[in-house]
Design an enzyme around this catalytic site. Structure first.
Site, PDB file in Angstrom:
ATOM      1  N   HIS A   1      30.875  59.146  68.924  1.00  0.00           N
ATOM      2  CA  HIS A   1      31.661  60.125  69.690  1.00  0.00           C
ATOM      3  C   HIS A   1      31.363  59.943  71.183  1.00  0.00           C
ATOM      4  O   HIS A   1      31.115  60.911  71.907  1.00  0.00           O
ATOM      5  CB  HIS A   1      31.351  61.553  69.246  1.00  0.00           C
ATOM      6  CG  HIS A   1      31.720  61.829  67.806  1.00  0.00           C
ATOM      7  ND1 HIS A   1      32.709  62.707  67.441  1.00  0.00           N
ATOM      8  CD2 HIS A   1      31.229  61.321  66.640  1.00  0.00           C
ATOM      9  CE1 HIS A   1      32.806  62.743  66.115  1.00  0.00           C
ATOM     10  NE2 HIS A   1      31.916  61.909  65.609  1.00  0.00           N
TER      11      HIS A   1
ATOM     12  N   TYR B   1      20.812  61.939  65.747  1.00  0.00           N
ATOM     13  CA  TYR B   1      21.270  62.433  67.051  1.00  0.00           C
ATOM     14  C   TYR B   1      20.107  62.432  68.035  1.00  0.00           C
ATOM     15  O   TYR B   1      20.270  62.174  69.224  1.00  0.00           O
ATOM     16  CB  TYR B   1      21.854  63.857  66.954  1.00  0.00           C
ATOM     17  CG  TYR B   1      23.161  63.979  66.182  1.00  0.00           C
ATOM     18  CD1 TYR B   1      23.559  63.003  65.273  1.00  0.00           C
ATOM     19  CD2 TYR B   1      23.999  65.073  66.345  1.00  0.00           C
ATOM     20  CE1 TYR B   1      24.734  63.129  64.557  1.00  0.00           C
ATOM     21  CE2 TYR B   1      25.186  65.205  65.632  1.00  0.00           C
ATOM     22  CZ  TYR B   1      25.550  64.232  64.735  1.00  0.00           C
ATOM     23  OH  TYR B   1      26.719  64.366  64.025  1.00  0.00           O
TER      24      TYR B   1
HETATM   25  C1  HEM Z   1      24.641  60.634  58.402  1.00  0.00           C
HETATM   26  C2  HEM Z   1      25.758  60.898  58.955  1.00  0.00           C
HETATM   27  C3  HEM Z   1      26.015  60.906  60.442  1.00  0.00           C
HETATM   28  C4  HEM Z   1      25.445  60.156  61.443  1.00  0.00           C
HETATM   29  C5  HEM Z   1      24.360  59.096  61.308  1.00  0.00           C
HETATM   30  C6  HEM Z   1      26.051  60.552  62.693  1.00  0.00           C
HETATM   31  C7  HEM Z   1      25.743  60.015  63.934  1.00  0.00           C
HETATM   32  C8  HEM Z   1      26.135  60.554  65.148  1.00  0.00           C
HETATM   33  C9  HEM Z   1      25.571  60.231  66.436  1.00  0.00           C
HETATM   34  C10 HEM Z   1      24.473  59.210  66.666  1.00  0.00           C
HETATM   35  C11 HEM Z   1      26.177  60.985  67.387  1.00  0.00           C
HETATM   36  C12 HEM Z   1      25.866  61.027  68.871  1.00  0.00           C
HETATM   37  C13 HEM Z   1      24.819  62.111  69.135  1.00  0.00           C
HETATM   38  C14 HEM Z   1      24.347  62.251  70.569  1.00  0.00           C
HETATM   39  O1  HEM Z   1      23.966  61.250  71.217  1.00  0.00           O
HETATM   40  O2  HEM Z   1      24.312  63.390  71.070  1.00  0.00           O
HETATM   41  C15 HEM Z   1      27.155  61.792  66.696  1.00  0.00           C
HETATM   42  C16 HEM Z   1      27.996  62.695  67.293  1.00  0.00           C
HETATM   43  C17 HEM Z   1      28.825  63.548  66.586  1.00  0.00           C
HETATM   44  N1  HEM Z   1      28.946  63.673  65.210  1.00  0.00           N
HETATM   45 FE1  HEM Z   1      27.972  62.628  63.843  1.00  0.00          FE
HETATM   46  N2  HEM Z   1      26.969  61.546  62.445  1.00  0.00           N
HETATM   47  C18 HEM Z   1      26.963  61.791  61.080  1.00  0.00           C
HETATM   48  C19 HEM Z   1      27.710  62.729  60.400  1.00  0.00           C
HETATM   49  C20 HEM Z   1      28.558  63.617  60.978  1.00  0.00           C
HETATM   50  C21 HEM Z   1      29.280  64.633  60.273  1.00  0.00           C
HETATM   51  C22 HEM Z   1      29.195  64.960  58.780  1.00  0.00           C
HETATM   52  C23 HEM Z   1      30.020  65.285  61.181  1.00  0.00           C
HETATM   53  C24 HEM Z   1      30.939  66.412  60.806  1.00  0.00           C
HETATM   54  C25 HEM Z   1      31.238  67.430  61.377  1.00  0.00           C
HETATM   55  C26 HEM Z   1      29.756  64.698  62.493  1.00  0.00           C
HETATM   56  C27 HEM Z   1      30.281  65.084  63.706  1.00  0.00           C
HETATM   57  C28 HEM Z   1      29.886  64.649  64.945  1.00  0.00           C
HETATM   58  C29 HEM Z   1      30.402  65.156  66.184  1.00  0.00           C
HETATM   59  C30 HEM Z   1      31.443  66.243  66.343  1.00  0.00           C
HETATM   60  C31 HEM Z   1      29.739  64.471  67.214  1.00  0.00           C
HETATM   61  C32 HEM Z   1      29.953  64.637  68.715  1.00  0.00           C
HETATM   62  C33 HEM Z   1      28.979  65.608  69.290  1.00  0.00           C
HETATM   63  C34 HEM Z   1      29.147  65.654  70.779  1.00  0.00           C
HETATM   64  O3  HEM Z   1      30.280  65.823  71.255  1.00  0.00           O
HETATM   65  O4  HEM Z   1      28.126  65.555  71.474  1.00  0.00           O
HETATM   66  N3  HEM Z   1      28.865  63.685  62.323  1.00  0.00           N
HETATM   67  N4  HEM Z   1      27.108  61.514  65.332  1.00  0.00           N
END
Ligand code: HEM
Ligand code: HEM
Lengths: 357, 182
Positions: A64, A333
């Protein structure tokens, strides 16, 4: 106090015992730390795979990566008070919000029209230094239910250096091995890309627990229901890789944008540990209040930049469920946050030393 | 009076020493373990890490007061000067790290903009305002000082066993036994 005059008997054995004690402790430490266990899925390896797919974009989120900060507030109407004792749900309480609207993927310069998904992350500031953070996606179910499967999905979708696109054979093999992806695949087939961040419904996907004033637990999922009606991405928008931010600014220039915070309560027996399974449509839904967004700001200098929207930063009255994705998200995260803040710190020091034109 | 067992640490000092030894070793294993897994262990280890770390901060303050009040037994008179110097230096380094690690953990979370929640409903105040530069420096220090602390503990343990098994001079006993009546 004096040492015994003669060296103790069995001197070599004595030194060996000392060496062994130290070696055993050091080995146990290395094992627990994952250094002797190359097969373990660590946060480090998860983030490395995200970087393999999208490249390293210093200072940006590893997933993202492309997004915009937004600021506003949540006004509770008290309807969720009976389910959760969290202060955020007190009748009439207004909680300041720092949010982030984004698209999935690790490329901060991606084309907004590519992914069918938009995302909305929120941080509710509560009294007594408490916070509620949530990161939601605009989709009804998640493709996989375990961190291991998510890792395999990332590996299967690694772009082929020749075509720049994932290898269709690898993707097909992954989906064939993972029947739990079927509800997601069925949705993707019919999903229409929205014209805006503000006219889609966002979903927590993972289940959580609400704890009420009496200490009783209720399993819930939450989401945001937009007031703006859905319209699909237009032909003109397809030509503009940044149409989502353009649209967001235009709409906010006209006035604040609103969503209703909808809490869905599980019935006994509904799956709480599997984000690939939606709950039946007849489950009790509560409109808990209104999320209002007043203004947007670029993420490079906006207030959301240095926030880690860890889904397990929760106030008293809200807790995680047995969904295994939650723990993995919290761990991954944090690793992504560690890397991007380190890069930010490095670029801050290097730019004060040698200002660039 | 047996000169080799006469001088021992006070009872509060001994209790604090062994309790904190267990807690700090636990913290080190919990710390490296929780950042090395995405499984559910990650969450409950983090939930253990924060309150246990703050408990160590409270105990090390008590321990320094106890040390100041009751003093410490002298090292054996025939200990080579370099070993004597190493003992004093390493002990002060251990105290410094016991104090620094939890303070860094707490400050680091504040700098990262995280609420420092110990238990549900118990959140510590922020020590600093959010800053990615400070967060990243402290996060780096938290890892490398923790690894230094572990290395120092191994050295400390090896030295204690050296006193007990090779020199047999009563130094380990000064931390395990009560004061002998003459
Ligand atoms: C094991 C599963 C998942 C992994 C490894 C993963 C990994 C990541 C990572 C690395 C980031 C960036 C975080 C940062 O630097 O602040 C991220 C952002 C995000 N993830 Fe996931 N994610 C997973 C599952 C999910 C699920 C189930 C959702 C469902 C709602 C989701 C929604 C988001 C959203 C909305 C962001 C953006 C947050 C922002 O705007 O800062 N993710 N994810
Ligand atoms: C004696 C005290 C402490 C010791 C020995 C200790 C040790 C450790 C170790 C070994 C790690 C893993 C570092 C790595 O491998 O990168 C770690 C991580 C961490 N510690 Fe501590 N710690 C202590 C106190 C605290 C306190 C008091 C807090 C907060 C209140 C804290 C918060 C954290 C956090 C949040 C992480 C993981 C951060 C991340 O996800 O990147 N620690 N600690």
């Amino acid at each position: 106090m004096t040492q015994n005059a003669s060296p103790p008997p069995k001197l070599i054995l004595r030194f060996t015992i000392i060496g062994l004690v130290i070696a055993i402790l050091a080995t146990a430490f290395a094992y627990v730390g994952g250094w002797l266990d190359p097969g373990r899925l660590t946060p480090d390896r998860m983030i490395n795979t995200l970087e393999d797919n999208a490249g390293v974009h210093e200072g940006y989120r590893r997933n993202h990566a492309k997004g915009y900060c937004v600021v506003g507030s949540f006004e509770s109407n008290g309807n969720a008070e009976s389910l959760s004792r969290a202060t955020v749900f007190e009748t009439g309480r207004v909680s300041p919000l720092i949010g982030r609207l984004a698209i999935p993927g690790g490329d901060p310069h991606a084309n907004d029209g590519m992914p069918p998904i938009r995302s909305f992350a929120l941080q509710f500031q509560l009294p007594n230094d408490e916070q509620w953070r949530t990161a939601m996606n605009a989709m009804p179910v998640f493709p996989v239910s375990t961190p291991q499967a998510f890792w395999e999905l990332l590996q299967a979708s690694q772009p082929d250096p020749q075509t720049g696109k994932p290898d269709p054979a690898k993707m097909a093999a992954f989906f064939a091995d993972h029947p739990e992806t079927k509800p997601f695949l069925a949705w993707v087939k019919t999903a229409r890309r929205s014209s805006s961040f503000v006219n889609v419904e966002y979903n927590s996907l993972d289940a959580f627990r609400f704890i009420d004033a009496g200490g009783t637990t209720h399993f819930v999922r939450w989401g945001l229901m937009p007031e703006a009606p859905f319209t699909p991405m237009t032909e003109a928008q397809k030509q503009d890789p940044d149409f989502l931010s353009r649209d967001l600014r235009e709409r906010l220039d006209k006035g604040p944008q609103r969503w209703h915070l909808i809490v869905t309560v599980a019935n006994p027996g509904d799956p709480t540990d599997d984000a690939t399974l939606a709950w039946p449509a007849d489950r009790r839904q509560i409109d808990a209040g209104i999320v209002t967004i007043d203004r947007a700001q670029d993420q490079a200098d906006g207030p959301c930049r240095d926030i880690n929207y860890d889904p397990l930063v929760l106030p008293d009255g809200i807790a995680g469920s047995d969904d295994p994705l939650l723990s993995a998200r919290s761990a991954a995260y944090s690793e992504s946050y560690n890397r991007r803040t380190r890069e930010e710190a490095e670029s801050a020091t290097s730019s004060t030393q040698e200002p660039r034109s | 009076m047996n000169p080799r067992t006469a001088a021992t640490f006070s009872l509060p000092a001994r209790l604090l020493h062994w309790l904190m030894a267990l807690m700090i070793l636990t913290m080190l294993f919990v710390g490296v373990g929780m950042v090395a897994t995405v499984s559910e262990r990650h969450v409950w280890l983090v939930q253990l890490h924060k309150p246990l770390g703050i408990a160590i901060l409270a105990l090390v303050i008590v321990r320094l007061l106890v040390r100041w009040r009751y003093g410490t037994p002298a090292l054996p008179a025939d200990l080579p000067p370099w070993q004597r110097a190493a003992a004093h230096l390493s002990h002060w380094a251990l105290y410094a790290l016991m104090l620094a690690m939890p303070l860094i953990g707490w400050t680091m979370l504040s700098a990262g903009g995280y609420p420092v929640t110990l238990f549900t409903g118990v959140t510590l105040p922020d020590l600093v305002s959010p800053s990615p530069t400070l967060y990243s420096a402290l996060r780096f220090a938290h890892t490398w000082l923790a690894l230094s602390l572990f290395a120092l503990i191994l050295l400390h343990l090896a030295a204690a066993l050296y006193h007990a098994l090779i020199r047999r001079d009563g130094v380990l006993a000064s931390m395990t036994r009560s004061r002998k009546q003459p």
